[in-house]
Design an enzyme around this catalytic site. Structure first.
Site, mmCIF file in Angstrom:
data_model
loop_
_atom_site.group_PDB
_atom_site.id
_atom_site.type_symbol
_atom_site.label_atom_id
_atom_site.label_comp_id
_atom_site.label_asym_id
_atom_site.label_seq_id
_atom_site.Cartn_x
_atom_site.Cartn_y
_atom_site.Cartn_z
ATOM 1 N N CYS A 1 0.692 -1.116 0.192
ATOM 2 C CA CYS A 1 -0.302 -0.044 -0.027
ATOM 3 C C CYS A 1 0.824 1.094 -0.489
ATOM 4 C CB CYS A 1 -0.841 -0.309 1.365
ATOM 5 S SG CYS A 1 -2.084 -1.458 0.945
ATOM 6 N N HIS B 1 -3.764 -5.428 1.065
ATOM 7 C CA HIS B 1 -2.845 -5.667 2.251
ATOM 8 C C HIS B 1 -3.091 -7.682 1.965
ATOM 9 C CE1 HIS B 1 -2.328 -2.556 4.007
ATOM 10 N NE2 HIS B 1 -3.352 -1.498 4.033
ATOM 11 N N GLU C 1 -2.098 -9.312 4.373
ATOM 12 C CA GLU C 1 -1.855 -10.438 5.629
ATOM 13 C C GLU C 1 -3.064 -10.345 6.169
ATOM 14 O OE1 GLU C 1 -1.125 -5.123 6.504
ATOM 15 O OE2 GLU C 1 -1.463 -7.057 4.793
ATOM 16 N N GLY D 1 2.230 -15.108 38.276
ATOM 17 C CA GLY D 1 1.730 -16.081 38.200
ATOM 18 C C GLY D 1 1.152 -15.830 36.478
ATOM 19 N N GLY D 2 1.108 -15.085 35.583
ATOM 20 C CA GLY D 2 0.654 -15.212 34.301
ATOM 21 C C GLY D 2 2.075 -16.240 33.296
ATOM 22 N N VAL D 3 1.071 -15.667 32.154
ATOM 23 C CA VAL D 3 1.835 -16.944 31.310
ATOM 24 C C VAL D 3 3.222 -16.166 31.278
ATOM 25 C CG1 VAL D 3 1.946 -18.158 28.825
ATOM 26 C CG2 VAL D 3 -0.089 -18.210 29.623
ATOM 27 N N SER E 1 5.882 -14.053 32.510
ATOM 28 C CA SER E 1 6.544 -13.809 33.317
ATOM 29 C C SER E 1 6.695 -14.802 33.842
ATOM 30 C CB SER E 1 5.998 -13.161 34.631
ATOM 31 O OG SER E 1 5.568 -13.682 35.701
#
Length: 509
Positions: free
Chosen positions: A79, A167, A169, A222-224, A226
């Site tokens: 584009c 585009h 994508e 505690g999350g994915v 970290s």
């Protein structure tokens, strides 16, 4: 050497999606602002010029010097990128008679061009621009057209330079991945070797070389993100990693003890720190979202500094920063038109005397999960919904108080537990309960009430860059609403957020 594709970002909303699509081909890809792109070394196999909200005819339009790359490396303009390559080198770009936006079909395709190998006549593409290439420079040859756009795609004779005015994508371009694969694999010669296992191997080697025999402390949430960052560091340096899990008083109900219990099986050294009173005291009276984020970020640093001093030879601070954190904090207008600041993006104060190491800085969320799976992490770690670093502070609109945190924790616990019970948790990318700064009239029994409103949020996404709201069953939403109103003292109304990103963000603050 890790081969890569570079994207020069001119500010398009689709730039990150190009990168994601290329990574789906198992090819590593980086995004750089057009005015700060690095000098390509031997690892760079090709370059893509992104779209842009600008017209090439605008006085302030991006005008990079491409002399170091055009004709020397494979180059694809998308584009704005295609229009810039035409306009800057002698072609003519004009405002289209009508805005070229939406579906179109390729009416003519030159399949002898390597970019369009195996692409069918009539293939659907997605247009999104107000300008069009009226005439091409000398040496530029049309390789695809639509009914309305004569120069939908071109190539430059004697170079591996191509331009497309659509585009590839986006989902609506049906053979877009074929076009991207033709460019990345066939034209650029990338080997498609960037896999979770190869990422783990190279990252562990890099961490060992960077850290040496020094110690690292890492902020565990505690999350994915970290968790995967911790496991990569643990694999690289073993017991020289100390993980610190801070209770900032803004976690979900029961989260602090539950997370500490879960981590016992991973072999990590985890120190729990109860700092809730400190965070809440510093947030007293603060309503502005960015100020809340900055206070929480600064307080995290203070807490870590206190802990770091107890580990006398710690020299590094590990963080679970991922690519969307970086992208949303930086842009081509740079420093960016910031959507929101991230507490784990940026430098540390000099007094802290810790260097930052971010093993996941270049990964999208779904890529982090795939790496975690390759590391052998259990599903209970990988399937967790994202949870913001500032915690419930940015889900409490306005001032944060202990009573508001209590109320929101109770409402949120009901929502999340019912998602689990009804088998809906894994179909949602992120769910949140938000306490609104309004009160509404209600009736409970025979009495008038004037109490708080909470909003429920649930979105579908793969990486957090874009998201659509989840069409949860009405009966389920009614059940959640009924239970919250009946069991959470102080709430008499529940609403559901049906906004997508963009234009809304996933979090409310």
């Amino acid at each position: 050497m890790q081969e890569k594709i570079l994207i020069l970002d001119f500010g398009s909303q689709y730039t990150q999606l190009i990168a994601r699509r290329i990574r789906e081909l198992n090819v590593y890809c980086e995004i750089h602002p057009y005015h700060h792109f690095p000098v390509p070394d031997a690892s760079v196999k090709g370059i893509i010029l992104s779209g842009s909200p600008f017209s090439v005819r605008d006085a302030k339009a991006p005008r990079p010097d491409l002399s170091t790359i055009k004709g020397k490396l494979p180059l694809l303009g998308v584009c704005y990128g295609a229009q810039y390559l035409a306009h800057h080198f002698g072609g003519e770009v004009k405002a289209a008679n009508s805005r070229e936006y939406g579906q179109a079909n390729l009416a003519r395709v030159d399949r002898a061009c390597p970019l369009f190998r195996s692409i069918n006549d009539g293939s659907r593409v997605w247009m999104s621009h107000g300008d069009t290439i009226e005439s091409l420079p000398p040496g530029y040859t049309v390789v695809a057209s639509t009914t309305d756009v004569a120069n939908a795609a071109y190539r430059v004779e004697g170079e591996l330079t191509f331009g497309i005015q659509f585009h590839p994508e986006v989902y609506h371009t049906t053979e877009g991945m074929v076009i991207l694969k033709n460019f990345v694999v066939d034209i650029c010669g990338c080997r498609q070797a960037w896999t979770p296992d190869s990422f783990i191997e190279s990252t562990v080697d890099e961490l060992r070389a960077k850290i040496g025999d020094e110690r690292v402390i890492l902020g565990l949430s505690g999350g994915v993100d970290s968790t995967v960052a911790a496991m990569l560091l643990h694999r690289a340096i073993g017991p020289r990693l100390t993980c610190i899990f801070v209770d900032n008083g803004l976690l979900r109900a029961g989260e602090f003890l539950a997370v500490l219990e879960n981590y016992k099986e991973l072999g990590l050294r985890v120190v729990g720190v109860d700092a809730g009173d400190l965070f809440l005291s510093r947030l007293a009276g603060v309503e502005e979202p960015e100020q809340k984020r900055k206070i929480i970020g600064a307080t995290f640093i203070d807490v870590f500094d206190t802990q770091a001093r107890k580990i006398t030879d710690a020299r590094w601070l590990g963080q679970g920063t991922i690519y969307p954190d970086v992208i949303e904090s930086l842009s081509v207008n740079g420093p960016s038109q910031t959507i929101k600041s991230h507490h784990n993006v940026g430098g540390l104060p000099e007094y802290m005397k810790l260097k930052v190491v971010e093993p996941l800085r270049l990964l999208f969320k779904d890529e982090v999960r795939r790496v975690g799976k390759s590391l052998g992490l259990a599903e209970k770690f990988l399937r967790r919904h994202p949870f913001p670093g500032p915690g419930l502070a940015i889900r409490i609109l306005g001032e944060v108080t202990r009573e508001k945190v209590r109320l929101l924790q109770e409402a949120d616990a009901i929502y999340i537990s019912l998602l689990e019970e009804e088998g809906l948790y894994d179909s949602v990318w992120q769910a949140a309960t938000i306490l609104l700064p309004v009160r509404s009239v209600g009736v409970m029994g025979d009495e008038r009430t004037y109490e708080n409103v909470v909003a429920l949020r649930a979105v579908e996404s793969t990486d957090g860059m874009t998201a659509d709201w989840c069409h949860l069953p009405h009966a389920f939403l009614a059940k959640v609403s009924n239970r919250i109103i009946n069991h959470v003292r102080g709430v008499n109304r529940v609403v559901y957020d049906i906004s997508s990103k963009p234009p809304a963000t996933i979090e409310w603050e």
